[in-house]
Scaffold this motif. Structure first.
Motif, mmCIF file in Angstrom:
data_model
loop_
_atom_site.group_PDB
_atom_site.id
_atom_site.type_symbol
_atom_site.label_atom_id
_atom_site.label_comp_id
_atom_site.label_asym_id
_atom_site.label_seq_id
_atom_site.Cartn_x
_atom_site.Cartn_y
_atom_site.Cartn_z
ATOM 1 N N ALA A 17 0.917 -1.552 -0.313
ATOM 2 C CA ALA A 17 0.058 0.215 -0.071
ATOM 3 C C ALA A 17 0.717 1.106 -0.225
ATOM 4 O O ALA A 17 0.806 2.319 -0.835
ATOM 5 C CB ALA A 17 -0.926 -0.677 0.669
ATOM 6 N N LEU A 18 2.090 1.130 0.783
ATOM 7 C CA LEU A 18 2.520 2.467 0.427
ATOM 8 C C LEU A 18 3.432 2.676 0.085
ATOM 9 O O LEU A 18 3.571 3.607 -1.481
ATOM 10 C CB LEU A 18 3.945 2.095 2.247
ATOM 11 N N THR A 19 3.927 1.642 -0.829
ATOM 12 C CA THR A 19 4.764 1.629 -2.176
ATOM 13 C C THR A 19 3.176 2.292 -3.333
ATOM 14 O O THR A 19 3.800 2.971 -4.137
ATOM 15 C CB THR A 19 5.136 0.104 -3.036
ATOM 16 N N ASP A 20 2.698 1.327 -3.377
ATOM 17 C CA ASP A 20 1.352 2.186 -4.362
ATOM 18 C C ASP A 20 1.348 3.629 -4.204
ATOM 19 O O ASP A 20 0.501 4.192 -5.094
ATOM 20 C CB ASP A 20 0.206 1.150 -3.718
ATOM 21 N N CYS A 21 0.696 3.968 -2.955
ATOM 22 C CA CYS A 21 0.741 5.364 -3.030
ATOM 23 C C CYS A 21 1.721 6.136 -2.930
ATOM 24 O O CYS A 21 1.761 7.734 -2.839
ATOM 25 C CB CYS A 21 -0.101 5.816 -1.561
ATOM 26 N N GLY A 22 3.203 5.665 -3.654
ATOM 27 C CA GLY A 22 4.582 6.565 -3.577
ATOM 28 C C GLY A 22 5.524 7.158 -2.658
ATOM 29 O O GLY A 22 5.901 8.076 -2.697
ATOM 30 N N LEU A 23 5.506 6.218 -1.567
ATOM 31 C CA LEU A 23 6.229 6.013 -0.126
ATOM 32 C C LEU A 23 7.159 5.338 -0.537
ATOM 33 O O LEU A 23 6.396 4.025 0.841
ATOM 34 C CB LEU A 23 5.041 6.147 0.463
ATOM 35 N N PRO A 24 7.469 4.564 -1.391
ATOM 36 C CA PRO A 24 8.561 2.733 -1.573
ATOM 37 C C PRO A 24 9.401 3.639 -0.509
ATOM 38 O O PRO A 24 10.143 2.007 0.032
ATOM 39 C CB PRO A 24 8.631 2.744 -3.155
ATOM 40 N N HIS A 25 9.970 4.758 0.493
ATOM 41 C CA HIS A 25 11.180 4.398 0.900
ATOM 42 C C HIS A 25 10.733 4.425 2.213
ATOM 43 O O HIS A 25 11.641 4.429 3.546
ATOM 44 C CB HIS A 25 11.534 5.793 1.160
ATOM 45 N N LEU A 26 9.669 4.228 2.433
ATOM 46 C CA LEU A 26 9.134 4.060 3.593
ATOM 47 C C LEU A 26 8.363 2.162 4.613
ATOM 48 O O LEU A 26 7.978 2.346 4.912
ATOM 49 C CB LEU A 26 7.925 4.947 4.438
ATOM 50 N N ARG A 77 -4.144 3.768 3.994
ATOM 51 C CA ARG A 77 -5.046 3.557 5.047
ATOM 52 C C ARG A 77 -6.670 3.090 3.927
ATOM 53 O O ARG A 77 -7.045 1.739 4.249
ATOM 54 C CB ARG A 77 -5.428 4.379 5.808
ATOM 55 N N VAL A 78 -6.434 3.827 3.193
ATOM 56 C CA VAL A 78 -8.274 3.306 1.830
ATOM 57 C C VAL A 78 -7.849 1.978 1.358
ATOM 58 O O VAL A 78 -9.064 1.132 1.769
ATOM 59 C CB VAL A 78 -8.424 4.074 1.570
ATOM 60 N N LEU A 79 -6.621 1.698 0.681
ATOM 61 C CA LEU A 79 -6.125 0.568 0.295
ATOM 62 C C LEU A 79 -6.191 -0.752 1.025
ATOM 63 O O LEU A 79 -6.697 -1.578 0.941
ATOM 64 C CB LEU A 79 -4.441 0.894 -0.508
ATOM 65 N N LEU A 80 -5.528 -0.615 2.124
ATOM 66 C CA LEU A 80 -5.849 -1.430 3.150
ATOM 67 C C LEU A 80 -7.440 -1.895 3.494
ATOM 68 O O LEU A 80 -7.389 -2.698 3.440
ATOM 69 C CB LEU A 80 -5.039 -1.338 4.402
ATOM 70 N N HIS A 81 -8.291 -0.834 3.683
ATOM 71 C CA HIS A 81 -9.328 -0.939 4.790
ATOM 72 C C HIS A 81 -10.469 -1.440 3.716
ATOM 73 O O HIS A 81 -11.411 -1.841 3.431
ATOM 74 C CB HIS A 81 -10.027 0.216 5.374
ATOM 75 N N GLN A 82 -10.175 -1.285 1.896
ATOM 76 C CA GLN A 82 -11.312 -0.865 1.470
ATOM 77 C C GLN A 82 -12.549 -0.808 1.332
ATOM 78 O O GLN A 82 -13.567 -2.118 2.074
ATOM 79 C CB GLN A 82 -10.841 -2.621 0.830
ATOM 80 N N PRO A 83 -13.099 0.239 1.819
ATOM 81 C CA PRO A 83 -14.491 0.508 2.209
ATOM 82 C C PRO A 83 -15.148 1.042 0.766
ATOM 83 O O PRO A 83 -14.790 0.622 -0.012
ATOM 84 C CB PRO A 83 -13.780 2.496 2.776
ATOM 85 N N GLN A 84 -16.922 0.111 1.134
ATOM 86 C CA GLN A 84 -17.233 0.650 0.029
ATOM 87 C C GLN A 84 -17.543 1.686 -0.265
ATOM 88 O O GLN A 84 -17.958 2.232 -1.434
ATOM 89 C CB GLN A 84 -18.941 -0.330 0.475
ATOM 90 N N TRP A 85 -17.522 2.861 0.926
ATOM 91 C CA TRP A 85 -17.993 4.141 1.071
ATOM 92 C C TRP A 85 -17.170 5.188 0.653
ATOM 93 O O TRP A 85 -17.097 4.585 2.437
ATOM 94 C CB TRP A 85 -19.180 4.014 1.757
ATOM 95 N N LEU A 86 -16.187 5.722 0.238
ATOM 96 C CA LEU A 86 -15.793 6.187 1.234
ATOM 97 C C LEU A 86 -15.571 8.581 1.270
ATOM 98 O O LEU A 86 -16.416 8.695 -0.378
ATOM 99 C CB LEU A 86 -14.505 6.642 -0.019
ATOM 100 N N PHE A 87 -15.645 8.928 1.259
ATOM 101 C CA PHE A 87 -15.757 10.606 1.720
ATOM 102 C C PHE A 87 -14.758 11.669 1.110
ATOM 103 O O PHE A 87 -14.023 10.545 2.587
ATOM 104 C CB PHE A 87 -17.094 10.853 3.025
ATOM 105 N N LEU A 88 -14.105 11.827 0.870
ATOM 106 C CA LEU A 88 -13.212 13.501 0.616
ATOM 107 C C LEU A 88 -13.450 14.346 0.362
ATOM 108 O O LEU A 88 -13.919 14.549 0.191
ATOM 109 C CB LEU A 88 -12.419 11.989 -0.229
ATOM 110 N N ASP A 89 -12.591 14.904 1.855
ATOM 111 C CA ASP A 89 -12.409 16.565 1.908
ATOM 112 C C ASP A 89 -11.142 17.338 1.435
ATOM 113 O O ASP A 89 -10.537 16.836 2.258
ATOM 114 C CB ASP A 89 -13.271 16.725 3.258
ATOM 115 N N GLU A 90 -11.554 17.684 0.595
ATOM 116 C CA GLU A 90 -9.596 17.874 -0.021
ATOM 117 C C GLU A 90 -8.619 17.098 0.505
ATOM 118 O O GLU A 90 -7.609 17.666 0.676
ATOM 119 C CB GLU A 90 -9.670 19.274 0.422
ATOM 120 N N ALA A 91 -9.342 15.754 0.248
ATOM 121 C CA ALA A 91 -7.947 14.707 0.589
ATOM 122 C C ALA A 91 -7.115 14.712 0.107
ATOM 123 O O ALA A 91 -5.288 14.382 0.153
ATOM 124 C CB ALA A 91 -8.486 13.632 0.918
ATOM 125 N N THR A 92 -6.782 16.162 -1.724
ATOM 126 C CA THR A 92 -5.564 15.532 -2.367
ATOM 127 C C THR A 92 -4.746 17.067 -1.987
ATOM 128 O O THR A 92 -3.737 17.437 -3.409
ATOM 129 C CB THR A 92 -5.322 15.148 -3.682
#
Length: 541
Positions: free
Chosen positions: A467-476, A502-517
């Protein structure tokens, strides 16, 4: 008297729950042992007092055999006294930490349950520094309550134990008044009583302002400490703004408040110390002065004089307990006031959420539905007019609007944490996850950050690294066991990538984002949304 009655009522409200809780029997048994040890120490003091009579008489009579026998007896008493005192203190500390643990748990629940902390933050500005009240005030409350209560108990038992001794030793005082011979039985008891009552009244008159001053000192110290913590947590932003000079001014102002109140405490404490120290010094010589006539007249021996002086000191000390403990009593009163106001604030928040539920959150299968939802600001100002909406499973929806129009407030209402307004928000029973603009990172291992809000160990290491690697954090990816203050070590963009992991790990069916990027560049933002679409194509976003 009304102030004392109110204080005792508040004290009982804070104290009673633990002693009638599920731990009541073990707590009461431990307290009974501690009280028994306290009473044992008082009894040993009575034995020491009797020993003084015999010991000083042996010196006056030059009886060397009695002298050595009494020294041996003293050694025995001293050994028993030391053992009882050590275990009394040890068990006292044991009871303190057990009581504090129970209270801390209770206050945690009262503050955190039903998001009371969130409502208090929005509406109850008068409840300052809840962290300090839980961490420091509870510890001080338990310490002061136990030690002052046991001290008062010891003073009362000591008073009654030595009153009879002093009454018998002091004999009668005869003097002539208006041509008649007056006789006062047990005159030293009456002298000790008058001396202590006068001292107690004067100590209260001098030290009464310490209660309010100590209350303010605890609040100002907490404000200063909180400012330092905020400075540390926002170090990067302050450095970028070159805001050091303003921070120094702000911190200096906070500390000057602490210092100003401290000076007021110092001046008041100095006045109290002048009196209490002088009172204690006079009390050393006073019994000899009062008992000297009977000694020089030959009515009592040297041992009787020393025993009388010791008994007078014990009686006077017991009667003067209020004077010697006044500073601690003032501190205790301030602590009780702070804890009482904190509990009252949590109760107001709880009652408000029950009596005025505002926005009702309901769990229901199917779509997310908003029915006649109206959003208000905490002061009651309308923010969004009532509206209806429905979001179907698998749908992708974007809410836009100018800054301040209520987008984040709508996000909070959908999350079920915004209490101000009216209407109903219906959630599906399936897994729902909300991502705020600023992710919350705990102080702990990187594994804890990625797994949050699930417990560490919920996901295996391989999944966390992927999940970290997929989200652009391979150094962690290989630092899962590293413990850091990650909110300070990671950039805003990296923190938001952690949230997507966290989203990739939890795999929610409903996801709400508030300017999360909002902290990501355009390319990274596109990559995150594409990742969601590829890995969770059926998730409602």
């Amino acid at each position: 008297m009304r102030i004392i009655a109110a204080f005792l009522r508040d004290l009982w409200a804070l104290t009673r729950p633990y002693w009638f809780s599920e731990e009541r029997w073990s707590a009461r048994a431990l307290l009974a042992v501690i009280v028994s040890f306290n009473l044992g120490l008082v009894y040993l003091e009575v034995l020491f007092n009797r020993w003084q009579n015999h010991f000083y008489n042996s010196l006056q009579n030059r009886d060397i055999n009695a002298f050595y026998e009494l020294l041996l007896y003293f050694s025995f008493l001293a050994a028993v006294f030391i053992a009882v005192a050590v275990y009394q203190s040890y068990l006292n500390q044991m009871l303190q930490i057990r009581w504090r643990r129970w209270l801390t748990e209770k206050y945690f629940v009262a503050w955190i349950a039903n998001r009371t902390y969130y409502r208090m933050q929005l509406t109850d500005g008068g409840t300052d520094n809840p962290d300090q009240r839980i961490a420091d005030d509870l510890a001080m409350f338990v310490d002061r309550t136990l030690n002052l209560s046991l001290g008062l108990l010891s003073a009362v038992v000591t008073l009654f134990s030595f009153l009879a001794i002093l009454w018998a030793l002091s004999g009668a005082l005869e003097f002539t008044f208006a041509g008649e011979v007056m006789r006062v039985e047990g005159y030293m008891v009456w002298v000790a009583l008058v001396y202590a009552i006068f001292g107690t009244w004067l100590a209260h008159a001098i030290g009464r302002p310490l209660v309010g001053l100590n209350f303010n000192q605890q609040r100002l110290e907490a404000n200063f400490r909180f400012s330092l913590v905020r400075f540390r947590e926002n170090a990067e932003s302050i450095a970028i703004y070159h805001g050091e000079a303003d921070e120094i001014r702000s911190l200096r102002r906070r500390f000057l408040d602490v210092m100003g109140n401290w000076w007021a405490i110092m001046l008041r404490q100095k006045k109290l110390n002048w009196f209490s120290t002088g009172y204690s010094q006079v009390a050393i010589i006073f019994p000899y002065l009062v008992a000297a006539p009977r000694y020089f007249s030959g009515q009592i021996q040297l041992g009787g004089l020393m025993q009388t002086a010791s008994a007078f000191g014990q009686v006077q000390g017991a009667l003067s307990w209020f004077i010697t403990a006044y500073a601690q009593l003032a501190d205790w009163k301030a602590t009780v006031d702070r804890l009482t106001s904190f509990l009252a604030a949590t109760e107001r928040a709880r009652v408000a959420s029950e009596d005025h539920p505002g926005i009702i959150t309901d769990i229901k299968d199917g779509a997310v539905r908003v029915e006649q939802l109206r959003l208000d600001l905490p002061d009651g100002t309308p923010l969004l007019a009532p509206f209806n909406a429905s979001i179907s499973e698998g749908e992708k929806l974007l809410v836009t609007g100018p800054s301040g129009s209520g987008k984040s407030t709508l996000f909070r209402a959908l999350a079920g944490i915004w209490p101000f307004g009216k209407g109903v928000v219906r959630h599906p029973a399936s897994h729902v996850l909300f991502l705020p603009q600023k992710p919350y990172l705990t102080v702990g291992t990187l594994r804890e950050q990625v797994s949050y809000p699930s417990a560490p160990g919920t996901f295996d290491d391989a999944s966390c690294r992927a999940a970290l690697t997929d989200c652009g954090l391979p150094h962690l990816a290989d630092r899962l066991d590293e413990e850091q203050h990650w909110a300070q070590r990671l950039s805003g963009g990296e923190q938001q990538r952690i949230a997507f992991a966290r989203v990739l790990l939890h795999q929610p069916q409903w996801l709400f984002l508030d300017e999360a990027t909002s902290s990501l560049d355009e390319a990274s933002e596109t990559r995150m949304y594409r990742l969601l679409q590829e890995r969770m194509p059926h998730t409602t976003v």
